[in-house]
Design a protein around this motif. Structure first.
Motif, PDB file in Angstrom:
ATOM      1  N   MET A   1      15.249  -2.514   0.873  1.00 29.51           N
ATOM      2  CA  MET A   1      15.528  -1.158   0.511  1.00 29.51           C
ATOM      3  C   MET A   1      13.457  -0.738   0.623  1.00 29.51           C
ATOM      4  N   THR A   2      13.210   0.561   0.928  1.00 29.39           N
ATOM      5  CA  THR A   2      11.864   0.796   1.307  1.00 29.39           C
ATOM      6  C   THR A   2      11.593   1.669   0.363  1.00 29.39           C
ATOM      7  N   ILE A   3       9.983   1.515   0.267  1.00 29.78           N
ATOM      8  CA  ILE A   3       9.242   2.461  -1.525  1.00 29.78           C
ATOM      9  C   ILE A   3       9.623   3.661  -1.876  1.00 29.78           C
ATOM     10  N   ASN A   4      10.039   4.081  -0.285  1.00 27.76           N
ATOM     11  CA  ASN A   4      10.561   5.929  -0.403  1.00 27.76           C
ATOM     12  C   ASN A   4      11.989   5.862  -1.315  1.00 27.76           C
ATOM     13  N   MET A   5      13.053   4.378  -0.916  1.00 23.38           N
ATOM     14  CA  MET A   5      13.929   4.541  -1.593  1.00 23.38           C
ATOM     15  C   MET A   5      13.683   4.866  -2.768  1.00 23.38           C
ATOM     16  N   GLU A   6      12.402   3.288  -3.280  1.00 17.95           N
ATOM     17  CA  GLU A   6      12.313   2.571  -4.195  1.00 17.95           C
ATOM     18  C   GLU A   6      11.942   3.752  -5.295  1.00 17.95           C
ATOM     19  N   GLN A   7      11.199   4.748  -4.843  1.00 19.30           N
ATOM     20  CA  GLN A   7      10.933   5.957  -5.411  1.00 19.30           C
ATOM     21  C   GLN A   7      12.094   7.111  -6.185  1.00 19.30           C
ATOM     22  N   ASN A   8      13.528   6.913  -5.361  1.00 21.03           N
ATOM     23  CA  ASN A   8      13.725   7.661  -5.676  1.00 21.03           C
ATOM     24  C   ASN A   8      14.904   7.444  -6.552  1.00 21.03           C
ATOM     25  N   GLU A   9      15.317   6.604  -6.671  1.00 23.16           N
ATOM     26  CA  GLU A   9      16.010   5.679  -7.687  1.00 23.16           C
ATOM     27  C   GLU A   9      15.730   5.439  -9.162  1.00 23.16           C
ATOM     28  N   LYS A  10      13.620   6.042  -9.049  1.00 22.16           N
ATOM     29  CA  LYS A  10      13.196   6.015 -10.235  1.00 22.16           C
ATOM     30  C   LYS A  10      13.300   6.990 -10.648  1.00 22.16           C
ATOM     31  N   SER A  11      12.853   7.931  -9.854  1.00 21.17           N
ATOM     32  CA  SER A  11      13.449   9.537 -10.318  1.00 21.17           C
ATOM     33  C   SER A  11      14.740   9.872 -10.691  1.00 21.17           C
ATOM     34  N   ASN A  12      16.093   9.529 -10.367  1.00 22.28           N
ATOM     35  CA  ASN A  12      17.046   9.955 -10.443  1.00 22.28           C
ATOM     36  C   ASN A  12      16.955   9.264 -12.021  1.00 22.28           C
ATOM     37  N   LEU A  13      16.400   7.865 -12.593  1.00 23.20           N
ATOM     38  CA  LEU A  13      16.209   7.887 -13.810  1.00 23.20           C
ATOM     39  C   LEU A  13      15.873   8.438 -14.438  1.00 23.20           C
ATOM     40  N   GLU A  14      14.758   8.940 -14.203  1.00 16.72           N
ATOM     41  CA  GLU A  14      14.118   9.892 -15.222  1.00 16.72           C
ATOM     42  C   GLU A  14      14.759  10.453 -15.489  1.00 16.72           C
ATOM     43  N   ASN A  15      15.511  11.498 -14.402  1.00 18.24           N
ATOM     44  CA  ASN A  15      15.997  12.457 -14.403  1.00 18.24           C
ATOM     45  C   ASN A  15      17.781  12.403 -15.490  1.00 18.24           C
ATOM     46  N   ASN A  16      18.154  11.391 -15.738  1.00 20.55           N
ATOM     47  CA  ASN A  16      19.236  11.186 -15.979  1.00 20.55           C
ATOM     48  C   ASN A  16      18.541  11.214 -17.807  1.00 20.55           C
ATOM     49  N   ARG A  17      17.045  10.445 -17.615  1.00 24.95           N
ATOM     50  CA  ARG A  17      16.886   9.864 -18.814  1.00 24.95           C
ATOM     51  C   ARG A  17      16.681  11.574 -19.917  1.00 24.95           C
ATOM     52  N   TYR A  18      16.324  12.389 -19.130  1.00 28.34           N
ATOM     53  CA  TYR A  18      15.655  13.794 -19.577  1.00 28.34           C
ATOM     54  C   TYR A  18      16.834  15.043 -19.083  1.00 28.34           C
ATOM     55  N   VAL A  19      17.917  14.443 -19.279  1.00 26.75           N
ATOM     56  CA  VAL A  19      18.565  15.905 -18.922  1.00 26.75           C
ATOM     57  C   VAL A  19      19.029  16.855 -19.933  1.00 26.75           C
ATOM     58  N   ASN A  20      18.559  16.154 -21.504  1.00 27.47           N
ATOM     59  CA  ASN A  20      18.515  16.863 -22.336  1.00 27.47           C
ATOM     60  C   ASN A  20      17.826  17.719 -23.113  1.00 27.47           C
ATOM     61  N   ARG A  21      16.433  17.648 -22.334  1.00 28.46           N
ATOM     62  CA  ARG A  21      15.264  17.834 -22.541  1.00 28.46           C
ATOM     63  C   ARG A  21      14.505  19.128 -21.687  1.00 28.46           C
ATOM     64  N   ALA A  22      13.553  20.358 -22.445  1.00 28.93           N
ATOM     65  CA  ALA A  22      13.239  21.525 -21.709  1.00 28.93           C
ATOM     66  C   ALA A  22      12.541  21.644 -22.423  1.00 28.93           C
ATOM     67  N   ARG A  23      11.362  22.516 -21.595  1.00 27.86           N
ATOM     68  CA  ARG A  23       9.626  22.869 -22.057  1.00 27.86           C
ATOM     69  C   ARG A  23      10.061  24.462 -21.789  1.00 27.86           C
ATOM     70  N   LEU A  24       9.308  25.166 -23.114  1.00 28.56           N
ATOM     71  CA  LEU A  24       9.708  26.925 -22.967  1.00 28.56           C
ATOM     72  C   LEU A  24       7.944  27.040 -23.151  1.00 28.56           C
ATOM     73  N   LEU A  25       7.113  28.244 -22.101  1.00 32.76           N
ATOM     74  CA  LEU A  25       6.214  28.782 -22.299  1.00 32.76           C
ATOM     75  C   LEU A  25       6.565  30.029 -22.436  1.00 32.76           C
ATOM     76  N   VAL A  26       5.601  31.019 -22.999  1.00 34.34           N
ATOM     77  CA  VAL A  26       6.118  32.571 -23.378  1.00 34.34           C
ATOM     78  C   VAL A  26       4.374  32.703 -23.696  1.00 34.34           C
ATOM     79  N   LYS A  27       3.956  33.943 -23.176  1.00 26.63           N
ATOM     80  CA  LYS A  27       2.621  34.847 -23.198  1.00 26.63           C
ATOM     81  C   LYS A  27       3.472  36.322 -23.786  1.00 26.63           C
ATOM     82  N   CYS A  28       2.959  36.648 -24.629  1.00 26.21           N
ATOM     83  CA  CYS A  28       2.753  38.298 -24.638  1.00 26.21           C
ATOM     84  C   CYS A  28       1.622  38.419 -25.768  1.00 26.21           C
ATOM     85  N   SER A  29       2.103  40.236 -26.324  1.00 26.69           N
ATOM     86  CA  SER A  29       0.925  40.463 -27.154  1.00 26.69           C
ATOM     87  C   SER A  29       1.651  39.812 -28.497  1.00 26.69           C
ATOM     88  N   ASP A  30       0.038  39.614 -29.570  1.00 34.44           N
ATOM     89  CA  ASP A  30       0.325  38.468 -30.475  1.00 34.44           C
ATOM     90  C   ASP A  30       0.871  40.090 -31.604  1.00 34.44           C
TER      91      ASP A  30
END
Length: 302
Positions: A1-30
């Motif tokens: 298995m190449t390093i790149n394939m290993e990294q892809n597997e790690k990325s997929n695991l991370e993606n599944n772990r955070y599937v229900n998490r998000a961030r919201l950034l907002v900028k406006c007049s106070d």
């Protein structure tokens, strides 16, 4: 298995772990009611706020900035409806905003020239899983970094560059960046000046490391000029790239104390250590959606 394939597997695991998490950034007049409106909106979708940071420049006439990270069951099924519903709040408060989903990793391209210390630091952090990104490709106007990049399974593109062929070079670079669906460009000591067309194509998406504590010693040869000036502090600055050379919104800076015994070469050696850590911090904060650009400044939620 190449390093790149290993990294892809790690990325997929991370993606599944955070599937229900998000961030919201907002900028406006106070104005009153913004935090309440945001909290009520998220509560309506059974979202649990994990982290919230806010900042106001002036409670009466200023701007308001907020970063919220939240969790919500079955978020991928709700996301489009939430974004559509949020438009009403955004219109009422005249907000600039963006939803970022943790399971969708940003893709990055690293640009580098001969000096590889910043590139190596980024690759090390990426291998450790400490950068929330997939490194899609590395582009260089020298062959120096090819072996270290390709050893990790990352595509490497050698594109010679100089001022006489700059437009031709940037056309090819833009083609590659778009082909690889890149979200952020990291200039890891890429020693070429970018044209306005290129910069405008990737507004607030190009992160540079400048080997000086800006605004001091803008441009080339800062360590030599710092030595000639007899400075007692040297530093590095990471910033977003604009069409004003080395004057874009600053993300992070750091310094080290030096003295009369340090010649220009020693200043460079110390400076490289500062550059590495400053660039990595800036890239991490960008990838973690901790930065809001306001004019030529940044709000960085840490």
């Amino acid at each position: 298995m190449t390093i790149n394939m290993e990294q892809n597997e790690k990325s997929n695991l991370e993606n599944n772990r955070y599937v229900n998490r998000a961030r919201l950034l907002v900028k406006c007049s106070d104005k009153p009611g913004i935090v309440s409106a945001l909290s009520t909106f998220l509560h309506q979708y059974d979202a649990n706020i994990i982290e919230s940071n806010q900042f106001s420049t002036d409670p009466e006439k200023g701007m308001f900035f907020i970063r919220i990270e939240y969790y919500s069951d079955n978020l991928p099924l709700k996301a489009k409806q939430m974004e559509k519903e949020f438009e009403k709040i955004a219109t009422e408060y005249q907000m600039e905003y963006h939803f970022y989903y943790r399971n969708i990793r940003q893709r990055s391209a690293i640009f580098v020239s001969k000096e590889t210390h910043c590139l190596l630091e980024l690759l090390w952090e990426w291998q450790n899983g400490d950068l929330e990104t997939d490194i899609a490709l590395v582009i260089s106007n020298h062959e120096t970094a090819r072996s270290m990049v390709e050893a990790l399974g990352i595509p490497f593109y050698y594109i010679p560059a100089n001022k006489d062929i700059r437009q031709q070079v940037e056309k090819e670079q833009i083609r590659l960046v778009e082909e690889y669906q890149v979200d952020v460009l990291i200039l890891a000591r890429y020693m070429q000046i970018l044209t306005p067309d290129f910069v405008n194509h990737f507004k607030n998406r190009i992160i540079n490391i400048h080997h000086s504590f800006l605004p001091a010693f803008i441009g080339a040869g800062p360590y030599e000029r710092a030595f000639a000036r007899g400075v007692k502090l040297i530093g590095a600055t990471s910033h977003y790239v604009t069409n004003d050379l080395d004057e874009g919104p600053i993300i992070e800076q750091d310094v080290e104390r030096v003295d009369h015994r340090d010649d220009a070469e020693q200043l460079k050696k110390i400076g490289r250590q500062i550059e590495r850590r400053v660039l990595v911090k800036a890239v991490k904060w960008h990838l973690e959606n901790r930065i809001i650009v306001e004019g030529n400044k940044t709000i960085v939620f840490q």
